[in-house]
Design a protein around this motif. Structure first.
Motif, short mmCIF file in Angstrom:
data_model
loop_
_atom_site.label_atom_id
_atom_site.label_comp_id
_atom_site.label_asym_id
_atom_site.label_seq_id
_atom_site.Cartn_x
_atom_site.Cartn_y
_atom_site.Cartn_z
N GLY A 119 54.69 23.13 35.78
CA GLY A 119 55.65 24.14 35.37
C GLY A 119 55.09 25.22 34.48
O GLY A 119 55.79 26.18 34.14
N ARG A 120 53.81 25.14 34.09
CA ARG A 120 53.23 26.14 33.19
C ARG A 120 52.69 27.35 33.95
O ARG A 120 52.40 28.38 33.34
N GLY A 121 52.57 27.24 35.25
CA GLY A 121 52.14 28.37 36.06
C GLY A 121 50.64 28.53 36.12
O GLY A 121 49.88 27.96 35.33
N ARG A 122 50.20 29.33 37.08
CA ARG A 122 48.77 29.55 37.32
C ARG A 122 48.24 30.82 36.67
O ARG A 122 47.06 31.12 36.79
N ARG A 123 49.07 31.58 35.99
CA ARG A 123 48.63 32.82 35.36
C ARG A 123 48.11 32.53 33.97
O ARG A 123 48.84 32.05 33.09
N ALA A 124 46.84 32.80 33.74
CA ALA A 124 46.22 32.49 32.45
C ALA A 124 46.82 33.35 31.35
O ALA A 124 47.26 34.49 31.59
N PRO A 125 46.85 32.85 30.13
CA PRO A 125 47.35 33.67 29.00
C PRO A 125 46.42 34.84 28.72
O PRO A 125 45.22 34.80 29.03
N ALA A 126 46.97 35.87 28.10
CA ALA A 126 46.18 37.08 27.81
C ALA A 126 45.17 36.86 26.68
O ALA A 126 44.17 37.59 26.60
N GLU A 127 45.39 35.87 25.83
CA GLU A 127 44.53 35.66 24.68
C GLU A 127 43.11 35.29 25.09
O GLU A 127 42.89 34.67 26.11
N ARG A 128 42.16 35.72 24.25
CA ARG A 128 40.75 35.34 24.34
C ARG A 128 40.10 35.77 25.66
O ARG A 128 39.13 35.19 26.11
N GLY A 129 40.68 36.77 26.30
CA GLY A 129 40.10 37.30 27.53
C GLY A 129 40.34 36.44 28.76
O GLY A 129 39.77 36.70 29.82
#
Length: 320
Positions: A118-128
């Motif tokens: 449920g967290r999705g496949r799109r990485a967070p914007a933080e830390r590049g």
């Protein structure tokens, strides 16, 4: 959208349809399992579903009461209970046995590995992380192959990091997968090595995809026409899904998708991608599930497979 774990196939007006539904309810003993009812109209539709008479009960797309060699049919189907008596539906005890392992809707974790629970496949914007993930995906789409660390150096540098550091973090969180040498072996939905599933992009680039769901998500992710080509793992029949102006055309029209996963934890590339396959029709999907009990799962429709693919991969290259 989740497909029913239990599907009851009947002809219109089947007098035994209410009986089998009532017995399924009793056999489930309060478990919140979705039960779907499909009215089958005609021999061709019965053949597509694998229905050998009305009513037929499917559990995860498989008929647990199937009689070997029985032809598909829209005629009345009869069952024998524990003492040999003939009835128009399986007995409650027989249904209890076959439904014992069916979990309630909230317990279904077959697709957890695909969508990172449920967290999705799109990485967070933080830390590049997102910038490098998107750079990897765009490189695959442009070339059909995986980028090297040198190809990602400037993007990682914008975040004050090295490519190896960012890739290692993306690998740890299962946004992509690295090989033993630290190279990109997979970046969902793409694979750096040959698989069963090839995707031809609008510009002519061909790229391998990790699994059937991944392949179906490429068109939504890139917002372009694609053609997916795969092979049925049972009889090697060719399966294509052509995306044109947002519509998907499947060949053969009876094709389905199986979704499943191994027990245990691990990246999606290891625990479920081997089990996410196209099948030319339900019959070969059912054969495969019987041959591979190590991959519990279910057969899903074309529409559900398309929705899962688009929801999982459509957002990956969206603007922040």
């Amino acid at each position: 959208m989740n497909a029913p774990r239990i599907t009851v196939l009947t002809v219109p007006g089947c007098p035994h349809a209410p009986l089998v539904r009532d017995r399924i309810t009793v056999a489930l003993a309060g478990r919140a399992v979705e039960v779907g009812l499909v009215e089958v109209r005609g021999a061709a539709e019965a053949a597509r579903w694998g229905m050998t008479g009305s009513p037929t009960v499917l559990v995860d797309g498989v008929d647990p009461f199937a009689v070997p060699g029985a032809p598909t049919s829209v005629s009345c189907r009869l069952y024998r209970d524990e003492v040999g008596a003939v009835d128009g539906a399986p007995s409650v005890e027989a249904l209890r046995r076959v439904l014992a392992g069916v979990k309630g809707c909230c317990e279904d974790t077959v697709l957890d590995a695909i969508g990172r629970a449920g967290r999705g496949r799109r990485a967070p914007a933080e830390r590049g992380l997102r910038a490098v993930q998107q750079a990897v995906l765009r490189y695959f789409a442009a070339t059909g192959s995986a980028p090297t660390e040198a190809d990602l150096e400037s993007v990682a540098a914008d975040a004050g990091r090295t490519p190896s550091d960012v890739l290692a973090e993306l690998d740890a969180e299962d946004f992509l997968s690295l090989d033993a040498e630290g190279g990109v072996r997979a970046a969902y939905p793409f694979s750096a090595t040959e698989t069963r599933h090839k995707v031809r992009l609008g510009g002519g680039v061909e790229v391998w995809s990790l699994c059937a769901i991944d392949a179906l998500g490429v068109a939504a992710m890139l917002d372009q026409d694609t053609q997916v080509t795969s092979r049925d793992p049972v009889d090697s029949r060719r399966i294509t899904v052509a995306f044109t102006d947002g519509s998907a055309r499947w060949e053969p029209e009876e094709a389905v998708v199986f979704v499943g996963r191994r027990a245990g934890e691990g990246p999606a590339a290891d625990v479920c991608c081997e089990a996410l396959n196209f099948f030319a029709d339900r019959s070969t999907a059912e054969v495969w599930t019987r041959r591979h009990p190590e991959f519990p799962g279910r057969i899903i429709s074309q529409d559900e497979a398309l929705v899962i693919g688009a929801r999982t991969f459509g957002p990956l290259l969206a603007d922040d």
